[in-house]
Design an enzyme around this catalytic site. Sequence first.
Site, PDB file in Angstrom:
ATOM      1  CG  ASP A 121     -31.652  16.987 -17.672  1.00 26.75           C
ATOM      2  OD1 ASP A 121     -31.693  17.656 -18.728  1.00 26.75           O
ATOM      3  OD2 ASP A 121     -32.549  16.192 -17.336  1.00 26.75           O
ATOM      4  N   GLY A 146     -32.155  23.615 -20.894  1.00 24.04           N
ATOM      5  CA  GLY A 146     -33.297  24.090 -21.676  1.00 24.04           C
ATOM      6  C   GLY A 146     -34.345  24.730 -20.773  1.00 24.04           C
ATOM      7  NE  ARG A 147     -36.029  20.453 -17.631  1.00 22.75           N
ATOM      8  CZ  ARG A 147     -35.743  19.329 -16.992  1.00 22.75           C
ATOM      9  NH1 ARG A 147     -36.421  18.987 -15.928  1.00 22.75           N
ATOM     10  NH2 ARG A 147     -34.793  18.553 -17.442  1.00 22.75           N
ATOM     11  NE  ARG A 161     -33.675  22.997 -26.088  1.00 20.23           N
ATOM     12  CZ  ARG A 161     -33.899  22.243 -25.009  1.00 20.23           C
ATOM     13  NH1 ARG A 161     -34.943  22.475 -24.259  1.00 20.23           N
ATOM     14  NH2 ARG A 161     -33.098  21.252 -24.705  1.00 20.23           N
ATOM     15  CG  HIS A 192     -27.290  24.099 -24.388  1.00 18.76           C
ATOM     16  ND1 HIS A 192     -27.629  23.088 -23.520  1.00 18.76           N
ATOM     17  CD2 HIS A 192     -28.122  23.972 -25.456  1.00 18.76           C
ATOM     18  CE1 HIS A 192     -28.626  22.375 -24.037  1.00 18.76           C
ATOM     19  NE2 HIS A 192     -28.947  22.900 -25.206  1.00 18.76           N
ATOM     20  CD1 TRP A 240     -25.290  11.546 -32.108  1.00 18.80           C
ATOM     21  CD2 TRP A 240     -24.820  13.510 -33.028  1.00 18.80           C
ATOM     22  NE1 TRP A 240     -23.936  11.724 -32.009  1.00 18.80           N
ATOM     23  CE2 TRP A 240     -23.622  12.918 -32.573  1.00 18.80           C
ATOM     24  CE3 TRP A 240     -24.758  14.773 -33.641  1.00 18.80           C
ATOM     25  CZ2 TRP A 240     -22.376  13.546 -32.715  1.00 18.80           C
ATOM     26  CZ3 TRP A 240     -23.514  15.391 -33.783  1.00 18.80           C
ATOM     27  CH2 TRP A 240     -22.346  14.774 -33.319  1.00 18.80           C
ATOM     28  CG  LEU A 279      -9.930  16.531 -12.776  1.00 17.29           C
ATOM     29  CD1 LEU A 279     -10.700  15.640 -11.803  1.00 17.29           C
ATOM     30  CD2 LEU A 279     -10.621  17.892 -12.876  1.00 17.29           C
ATOM     31  NE  ARG A 332     -31.440  13.234 -15.152  1.00 26.37           N
ATOM     32  CZ  ARG A 332     -31.619  12.597 -16.291  1.00 26.37           C
ATOM     33  NH1 ARG A 332     -31.279  11.330 -16.390  1.00 26.37           N
ATOM     34  NH2 ARG A 332     -32.138  13.197 -17.340  1.00 26.37           N
ATOM     35  CD  GLU A 386     -24.055   5.487  -1.759  1.00 25.55           C
ATOM     36  OE1 GLU A 386     -25.167   5.973  -1.540  1.00 25.55           O
ATOM     37  OE2 GLU A 386     -23.753   4.311  -1.470  1.00 25.55           O
TER      38      GLU A 386
HETATM   39  C1  FPP Z   1     -29.086  18.877 -20.835  1.00 24.71           C
HETATM   40  O1  FPP Z   1     -29.955  19.971 -20.761  1.00 24.71           O
HETATM   41  C2  FPP Z   1     -27.790  19.274 -21.267  1.00 24.71           C
HETATM   42  C3  FPP Z   1     -27.223  18.863 -22.445  1.00 24.71           C
HETATM   43  C4  FPP Z   1     -27.881  18.008 -23.421  1.00 24.71           C
HETATM   44  C5  FPP Z   1     -25.893  19.290 -22.820  1.00 24.71           C
HETATM   45  C6  FPP Z   1     -24.944  19.595 -21.720  1.00 24.71           C
HETATM   46  C7  FPP Z   1     -24.091  20.679 -22.204  1.00 24.71           C
HETATM   47  C8  FPP Z   1     -23.558  21.653 -21.447  1.00 24.71           C
HETATM   48  C9  FPP Z   1     -23.665  21.680 -19.982  1.00 24.71           C
HETATM   49  C10 FPP Z   1     -22.830  22.802 -22.030  1.00 24.71           C
HETATM   50  C11 FPP Z   1     -21.710  22.473 -22.942  1.00 24.71           C
HETATM   51  C12 FPP Z   1     -20.770  21.481 -22.410  1.00 24.71           C
HETATM   52  C13 FPP Z   1     -19.453  21.672 -22.280  1.00 24.71           C
HETATM   53  C14 FPP Z   1     -18.603  20.562 -21.810  1.00 24.71           C
HETATM   54  C15 FPP Z   1     -18.823  22.945 -22.583  1.00 24.71           C
HETATM   55  P1  FPP Z   1     -31.271  19.909 -21.605  1.00 24.71           P
HETATM   56  O2  FPP Z   1     -31.048  20.716 -22.835  1.00 24.71           O
HETATM   57  O3  FPP Z   1     -31.684  18.501 -21.830  1.00 24.71           O
HETATM   58  O4  FPP Z   1     -32.259  20.637 -20.631  1.00 24.71           O
HETATM   59  P2  FPP Z   1     -33.825  20.389 -20.523  1.00 24.71           P
HETATM   60  O5  FPP Z   1     -34.014  18.966 -20.082  1.00 24.71           O
HETATM   61  O6  FPP Z   1     -34.234  21.379 -19.488  1.00 24.71           O
HETATM   62  O7  FPP Z   1     -34.410  20.688 -21.875  1.00 24.71           O
END
Ligand code: FPP
Length: 249
Positions: A27, A30-31, A40, A44, A76, A138, A195, A214
């Site tokens: 997570d 975006g931040r 954003r 990613h 989605w 893995l 997380r 854990e």
């Molecule tokens: C959460 O950050 C992240 C996601 C919804 C997507 C996770 C995707 C990636 C790490 C990159 C692509 C993945 C692969 C496997 C190549 P957020 O957008 O919710 O962040 P925020 O809470 O700060 O807005």
Amino acid sequence: MNSSRYTHGSLDLNTANLPSHVAIIMDGNGRWAKKRLLNRIKGHEKGSETVRTIIRTCRELKIPVLTLYAFSTENWQRPKLEVAALMTLLKKFLESEQKEMIDNNIRLNAIGQIDLLPQNVYQSLKKVMDLTKKNNGLILNLALSYGGRAEIVKMVREIAQKMKDGLINSDSITPELVSEHLYTRGMPDPDLLIRTSGEMRISNFLLWQIAYAEIFITDTLWPDFSKEEFITILKNYQLRDRRFGKVVP
Ligand code: FPP
């Protein structure tokens, strides 16, 4: 180097007592972008570099299973452009990592309602899963269009159907049977759930499987999450007293 130790910079890790399964809620992309006044999507993109680093580290440490929450059923509902960018990023990732997975004995396994993914992403995913299906290093579970409740509903439906068909009766329904009807069948449950970006939530991730995991929550945003921090969390995990609800004398 002693074979039961792994050294990275000033960090020294005992590899004898590592988790069998690490699950990560990635997570904060975006931040991370917002802090830098970036789109954003840039977050990613940077986040997918962290994905590579963590996969590589798990492989080096011989951790058997890594599950990454890459896209939830709720995701989605994000703006169309962001969803499309995430799908493009995922496809690129599959194409660029295919060789590394084959060469390094990694088995890619998708968990979730992957039939909902765009056709081209679905095809790439199936291709890499197929190319790596005999690998026994893995196991990399990518949770895509994944939701824990939807997974449980799917399991209940499958078990109900078996009962209807007279293959099992209600006494056959055990925790083991339930586990066998989840996407993670045959794999150990996560010992460690990480997380990033500070939120104290499970967000519909592996609801059944994390019963005794854990939990580590770090304020670090996923794009900034490093191999050093991952190893530090693993060291911390090794200090935890895991009692599984029992009293240890
Ligand atoms: C959460 O950050 C992240 C996601 C919804 C997507 C996770 C995707 C990636 C790490 C990159 C692509 C993945 C692969 C496997 C190549 P957020 O957008 O919710 O962040 P925020 O809470 O700060 O807005």
